[in-house]
Design an enzyme around this catalytic site. Structure first.
Site, PDB file in Angstrom:
ATOM      1  N   HIS A   1       5.288   6.031  11.463  1.00 57.09           N
ATOM      2  CA  HIS A   1       4.752   5.862  10.102  1.00 57.09           C
ATOM      3  C   HIS A   1       3.778   7.017   9.843  1.00 57.09           C
ATOM      4  O   HIS A   1       2.558   6.824   9.804  1.00 57.09           O
ATOM      5  CB  HIS A   1       4.057   4.507   9.992  1.00 57.09           C
TER       6      HIS A   1
ATOM      7  N   LYS B   1      25.730  -3.671  -1.812  1.00 54.98           N
ATOM      8  CA  LYS B   1      27.197  -3.583  -1.933  1.00 54.98           C
ATOM      9  C   LYS B   1      27.821  -2.909  -0.719  1.00 54.98           C
ATOM     10  O   LYS B   1      29.020  -2.681  -0.680  1.00 54.98           O
ATOM     11  CB  LYS B   1      27.563  -2.765  -3.180  1.00 54.98           C
TER      12      LYS B   1
ATOM     13  N   ARG C   1       0.801  -1.229   0.000  1.00 55.48           N
ATOM     14  CA  ARG C   1       0.000   0.000   0.000  1.00 55.48           C
ATOM     15  C   ARG C   1       0.827   1.268   0.000  1.00 55.48           C
ATOM     16  O   ARG C   1       0.569   2.197  -0.770  1.00 55.48           O
ATOM     17  CB  ARG C   1      -0.922   0.060   1.235  1.00 55.48           C
ATOM     18  N   THR C   2       1.812   1.329   0.893  1.00 51.33           N
ATOM     19  CA  THR C   2       2.495   2.611   1.055  1.00 51.33           C
ATOM     20  C   THR C   2       3.240   2.981  -0.229  1.00 51.33           C
ATOM     21  O   THR C   2       3.091   4.086  -0.756  1.00 51.33           O
ATOM     22  CB  THR C   2       3.440   2.572   2.270  1.00 51.33           C
TER      23      THR C   2
ATOM     24  N   ARG D   1      11.341   3.971   3.117  1.00 46.25           N
ATOM     25  CA  ARG D   1      10.995   3.023   4.199  1.00 46.25           C
ATOM     26  C   ARG D   1      12.237   2.216   4.545  1.00 46.25           C
ATOM     27  O   ARG D   1      12.956   1.773   3.643  1.00 46.25           O
ATOM     28  CB  ARG D   1       9.889   2.079   3.741  1.00 46.25           C
TER      29      ARG D   1
HETATM   30  C1  NCD Z   1       1.843  -0.972   8.112  1.00 50.92           C
HETATM   31  C2  NCD Z   1       3.327  -0.773   8.234  1.00 50.92           C
HETATM   32  O1  NCD Z   1       4.073  -0.952   7.284  1.00 50.92           O
HETATM   33  O2  NCD Z   1       3.732  -0.398   9.330  1.00 50.92           O
HETATM   34  N1  NCD Z   1       1.435  -1.160   6.794  1.00 50.92           N
HETATM   35  C3  NCD Z   1       1.141  -0.048   6.037  1.00 50.92           C
HETATM   36  O3  NCD Z   1       1.996   0.749   5.752  1.00 50.92           O
HETATM   37  N2  NCD Z   1      -0.125   0.141   5.679  1.00 50.92           N
HETATM   38  C4  NCD Z   1       1.280  -1.966   9.043  1.00 50.92           C
HETATM   39  C5  NCD Z   1       1.880  -3.324   9.091  1.00 50.92           C
HETATM   40  O4  NCD Z   1       2.811  -3.658   8.360  1.00 50.92           O
HETATM   41  O5  NCD Z   1       1.406  -4.103   9.913  1.00 50.92           O
END
Ligand code: NCD
Length: 305
Positions: A129, A80, A51-52, A101
């Site tokens: 997040h 590397k 999703r993100t 991320r």
């Molecule tokens: C979440 C995350 O990555 O922290 N997912 C997301 O970004 N929607 C929640 C999760 O991974 O449980």
């Protein structure tokens, strides 16, 4: 240059503005179609995501911009031995904005030391997040009409769940928000959040192990997955993973106006039968994620229509 590492980097006025822009985008998508023409978003994902990452990419595409990046550390020069700082400095030469991320808490703080363009934290380990929180806030605003005066139950892995940490920090700034933390003792909300966030804000909260007891009072139920990848041993994960499973029976004593949210991905913690319940809003929540990220990209690039 402004970065977004923590949800509290944004004031509540900033959040109001982003929600208003997201709602305007939903109503007038054609107005924004070329807003980011010739702009590029880089998505640097050192950790898995559906999703993100895809919502960021789709957001930039709907603004008429372009996207580049990688979706696993192994396909970048990290394999590397390149540092995050050098990767981000390099990508700053190619992109106008970066969404990143990383599995290590605090990695985005290292990134902004060398970044030449705005950096968005798209999740750092078990820490924060902020863009999921923006998604959650837009969902609450759309579902309830306001970000004030409700009781939210946060259920599941409150220790490692970064979406919970950011959401709690955000909601602590609104009036009349009561929080019920529902988790097994091993996965309670970290003490630093209690002492640094909840207590200074004077937030009324309770901690419980019982979802059944909490359910009738909740206006929002925010369910989370047990974060397997952050456990030190698999036996603990297996013991705790199915502590809470929301199914139609568990919802019998819930309010008819309950809003059920989940940042997703889900594993077992909400059964698929619940998806038919009109109170289940987690896939709608996914849809909102794209619009709030469109609003955020525009804001961080200084584009105001
Ligand atoms: C979440 C995350 O990555 O922290 N997912 C997301 O970004 N929607 C929640 C999760 O991974 O449980």
């Amino acid at each position: 240059m402004q970065h977004l590492l923590n949800i509290t980097d944004l004031s509540t006025q900033d959040i109001d503005r982003l929600i208003a822009t997201a709602e305007d985008i939903m109503q007038n998508p054609e107005k924004y179609r070329d807003a980011c023409r010739y702009k590029k978003l880089a998505t640097l994902f050192f950790e898995p995501s559906t999703r993100t990452r895809l919502s960021f990419e789709s957001a930039m595409m709907e603004l008429g911009g372009n996207v580049l990046g990688f979706s696993e550390a192994n396909s970048s020069s990290t394999a590397k031995g390149e540092s995050v700082g050098d990767t981000v400095r390099t990508v700053s030469c190619y992109a106008d904005i970066i969404a990143m991320r990383h599995p290590k808490e605090g990695a985005p703080y290292a990134a902004i030391q060398t970044a030449q363009v705005p950096v968005i934290n798209a999740g750092d380990g078990g820490h924060n997040h902020p863009t999921q929180t923006l998604t959650d806030l837009l969902t609450i605003h759309r579902e309830r009409g306001s970000l004030e005066n409700f009781t939210i139950g946060l259920c599941g892995d409150l220790k490692f769940g970064r979406t919970v940490h950011s959401l709690v920090a955000a909601l602590s700034r609104y009036q009349g928000v009561k929080m019920v933390f529902i988790s097994p003792p091993e996965l309670r909300i970290p003490d630093y959040i209690i002492t640094n966030v909840l207590e200074p804000a004077g937030i009324s909260y309770v901690q419980t192990e019982s979802l059944e007891e909490a359910m009738p009072q909740l206006d929002i139920l925010y369910v989370t997955r047990v974060q397997r990848e952050r456990f030190f041993n698999e036996a603990d994960y297996i013991r705790l993973k199915d502590t809470y499973i929301v199914d139609p029976d568990k919802l019998i004593h819930a309010k008819s106006s309950l809003v059920i949210m989940h940042p997703l991905p889900r594993v077992n913690e909400i059964t698929p039968e619940v998806d038919q319940d009109p109170r289940a809003r987690y896939f709608q929540q996914v849809a909102y994620g794209k619009y709030i990220r469109m609003a955020l990209i525009l804001d961080m690039l200084g584009i105001h229509l």
